[in-house]
Write an enzyme that holds these catalytic residues in place. Structure first.
Site, PDB file in Angstrom:
ATOM      1  N   LYS A 174      48.573   3.417 125.702  1.00  0.00           N
ATOM      2  CA  LYS A 174      47.961   2.105 125.516  1.00  0.00           C
ATOM      3  C   LYS A 174      48.699   1.406 124.381  1.00  0.00           C
ATOM      4  O   LYS A 174      48.429   1.642 123.204  1.00  0.00           O
ATOM      5  CB  LYS A 174      46.468   2.198 125.169  1.00  0.00           C
ATOM      6  CG  LYS A 174      45.788   0.813 125.183  1.00  0.00           C
ATOM      7  CD  LYS A 174      44.521   0.749 124.361  1.00  0.00           C
ATOM      8  CE  LYS A 174      44.789   0.446 122.917  1.00  0.00           C
ATOM      9  NZ  LYS A 174      45.375  -0.897 122.669  1.00  0.00           N
ATOM     10  N   GLU A 249      48.281   8.118 112.201  1.00  0.00           N
ATOM     11  CA  GLU A 249      49.204   7.516 111.226  1.00  0.00           C
ATOM     12  C   GLU A 249      48.625   6.151 110.908  1.00  0.00           C
ATOM     13  O   GLU A 249      48.671   5.239 111.734  1.00  0.00           O
ATOM     14  CB  GLU A 249      50.617   7.424 111.808  1.00  0.00           C
ATOM     15  CG  GLU A 249      51.684   7.206 110.757  1.00  0.00           C
ATOM     16  CD  GLU A 249      51.999   5.737 110.531  1.00  0.00           C
ATOM     17  OE1 GLU A 249      51.432   5.161 109.565  1.00  0.00           O
ATOM     18  OE2 GLU A 249      52.785   5.166 111.294  1.00  0.00           O
ATOM     19  N   CYS A 282      53.715  -0.208 107.475  1.00  0.00           N
ATOM     20  CA  CYS A 282      52.639   0.549 106.821  1.00  0.00           C
ATOM     21  C   CYS A 282      53.112   1.268 105.564  1.00  0.00           C
ATOM     22  O   CYS A 282      52.308   1.553 104.672  1.00  0.00           O
ATOM     23  CB  CYS A 282      52.013   1.532 107.791  1.00  0.00           C
ATOM     24  SG  CYS A 282      53.214   2.550 108.685  1.00  0.00           S
ATOM     25  N   GLU A 382      45.313  -3.250 101.954  1.00  0.00           N
ATOM     26  CA  GLU A 382      46.568  -3.361 102.689  1.00  0.00           C
ATOM     27  C   GLU A 382      46.677  -4.788 103.238  1.00  0.00           C
ATOM     28  O   GLU A 382      45.917  -5.182 104.116  1.00  0.00           O
ATOM     29  CB  GLU A 382      46.617  -2.348 103.831  1.00  0.00           C
ATOM     30  CG  GLU A 382      47.959  -2.313 104.530  1.00  0.00           C
ATOM     31  CD  GLU A 382      48.020  -1.289 105.647  1.00  0.00           C
ATOM     32  OE1 GLU A 382      49.086  -0.693 105.840  1.00  0.00           O
ATOM     33  OE2 GLU A 382      46.995  -1.102 106.336  1.00  0.00           O
TER      34      GLU A 382
END
Length: 477
Positions: A174, A249, A282, A382
């Site tokens: 996906k 992750e 990231c 973040e």
């Protein structure tokens, strides 16, 4: 021209969705529709899982040589369609085409090449343990649900799909519904390479839909997810009832410690690192910690370098950054920039205004805040955009303490020419990878995080092991 990409790839064929649920894919450079896909239903997911489960019965026992031959064919096809992949990512992500080709598209090829190398060397039957007649074997875990993000689309697809194929697993991919075009192109390559029907399947969808269906499905043995920490928590909870393996992750808020003895361009390289991919990585080191004796100079260099970075349309050639991926991301980043101003950080470059001549598209200026406190939102959350926070530190111990003062632990950086200090600091930083003097990791090294940056590792032999079970067989002799 708007592309119609509504079909799913299930059991070796492109099939229509079981029900109409169209979604417009937006080009972030223009804010215009570039494609229309379908979001899958529970039935579509079930059909894909059934195909994967059936094909596992034979693919799990395929020979390593067969899998290698197919992967080598896939690499050949991937390289022949390099420009197609670059164009897909440039359109869906807003990634400038030259940088996209050299980094995004190249990452996919690099991972395929490295996993081929690792598979050639990998021993699936290491044999007898010392002093024992037991036989140890590695076997594929089974049907895998692979959920990939929009920021490095083909990079993460390759990091999941290739080791799953290499170890004999079957799968349902996906890709992100925000940037699905590269994943659908990759499915075409899988088909053309000749992988058996049902080994690889693709169903588009969003997290609450297909993502939830996959993570809770009783016939899915493993979920590998890359994305936000928030979504990773939901996936983990949903997967708990079926006790499946969950590899995550997730987010990051990396620190970049610049010591007084750093090499001359350390600050400028740090700015370029954060701003590449429009800040949407990231492991980007979005908190720069600078030793007080060079702090003023570092802030000036950081602002100067940020102001040199051009912002422009993704389809233009040259050295520049593009837009962020979506209106949602744009609004979130703008909110955090404004919070930095309100909380008293010093804005030294960029800010909330759009770049000149780019009034349409999700463009954000490279933005630098100085005199940031680690308690501020811009230092803790973040941001996932071209925004960097700079803060001073007194000594090595304080730098390590500030860097580790986060819920994340994906990638940290530091710059020094003192090799003994480098070893000392690297061991004390709590993250899955530590970059010294901006040197990249070698191909095939493990990538993953500590704490709320996730669990498990991707890449190299570590990436293969994620998709394997270990079996002990007694009385083998």
């Amino acid at each position: 021209m708007i592309e119609e990409k509504k079909d799913f790839y299930i059991n070796g064929n492109w099939v229509k969705p079981s029900q109409i649920n169209d979604l417009e894919v937006i080009d972030p450079s223009t804010e215009e529709v570039c494609a229309i896909i379908s979001l899958g239903s529970e039935k579509d997911t079930d059909d894909a899982v059934k195909a994967a489960k059936n094909s596992f019965e034979t693919w799990a026992f395929s020979k390593k040589e067969e899998r290698l031959e197919l992967l080598e064919k896939l690499l050949e096809i991937y390289n022949s369609r390099w420009d197609d992949m670059t164009n897909a990512i440039t359109t869906e992500l807003g990634c400038p085409k030259d940088w996209c080709s050299a980094n995004q598209t190249a990452s996919g090829a690099g991972h395929i090449e490295d996993f081929i190398k690792r598979l050639k060397e990998f021993n699936f039957e290491p044999g007898f343990d010392k002093g024992s007649v037991n036989h140890i074997v590695y076997e594929p875990i089974g049907v895998c649900g692979l959920i990939t993000p929009w920021n490095w689309p083909i990079n993460q697809i390759a990091l999941k799909v290739i080791p799953a194929l290499a170890t004999g697993c079957t799968m349902i991919l996906k890709p992100s519904e925000i940037a699905p075009l590269s994943g659908m192109l990759f499915a075409e390559m899988i088909h053309d390479a000749g992988f058996p029907a049902g080994v690889f399947n693709l169903v588009n969808g969003d997290g609450p839909g297909v993502g939830t269906d996959l993570s809770g499905h009783p016939d899915v043995e493993m979920i590998s997810f890359t994305g936000s920490t928030r979504a990773g928590k939901l996936i983990t909870k949903n997967a708990a009832d079926t006790i499946k393996r969950v590899c995550l992750e997730l987010g990051g808020k990396g620190g970049n410690i610049v010591f007084a003895d750093a090499y001359p361009d350390a600050v400028r390289d740090g700015i370029r690192n954060v701003m590449s991919n429009s800040g949407q990585s990231c492991d980007a080191p979005t908190r720069m910690l600078v030793e007080k004796s060079i702090y003023s100079r570092a802030v000036e260099e950081a602002a100067d370098e940020a102001n040199k970075i051009k912002v422009d349309l993704a389809n233009k050639s040259g050295d520049h950054i593009g837009p962020v991926v979506s209106k949602t991301q744009y609004d979130k980043i703008q909110s955090l920039i404004k919070s930095g101003i309100e909380e008293g950080a010093k804005l030294v470059a960029g800010g909330p205004d759009k770049p000149e001549d780019l009034k349409k598209g999700y463009f954000i200026k490279p933005t630098i805040f100085a005199d940031v406190k680690n308690s501020m939102r811009i230092a803790k959350e973040e941001i996932f955009g071209p925004v960097l926070s700079i803060m001073p530190f007194e000594n090595e111990e304080e730098a390590i303490q500030i860097t580790n003062d986060t819920e994340y632990g994906l990638g940290n950086y530091f710059q020094t020419e003192d090799k003994e200090k480098a070893k000392r600091v690297a061991k004390k930083l709590r993250s899955g990878i530590v970059y010294v003097n901006h040197k990249p990791a070698d191909s095939g090294t493990p990538f993953g995080g500590y704490r709320q940056s996730g669990n498990g590792r991707e890449g190299g032999n570590w990436g293969l092991h994620e998709y394997l079970e270990v079996k002990t067989i007694t009385e083998w002799k």
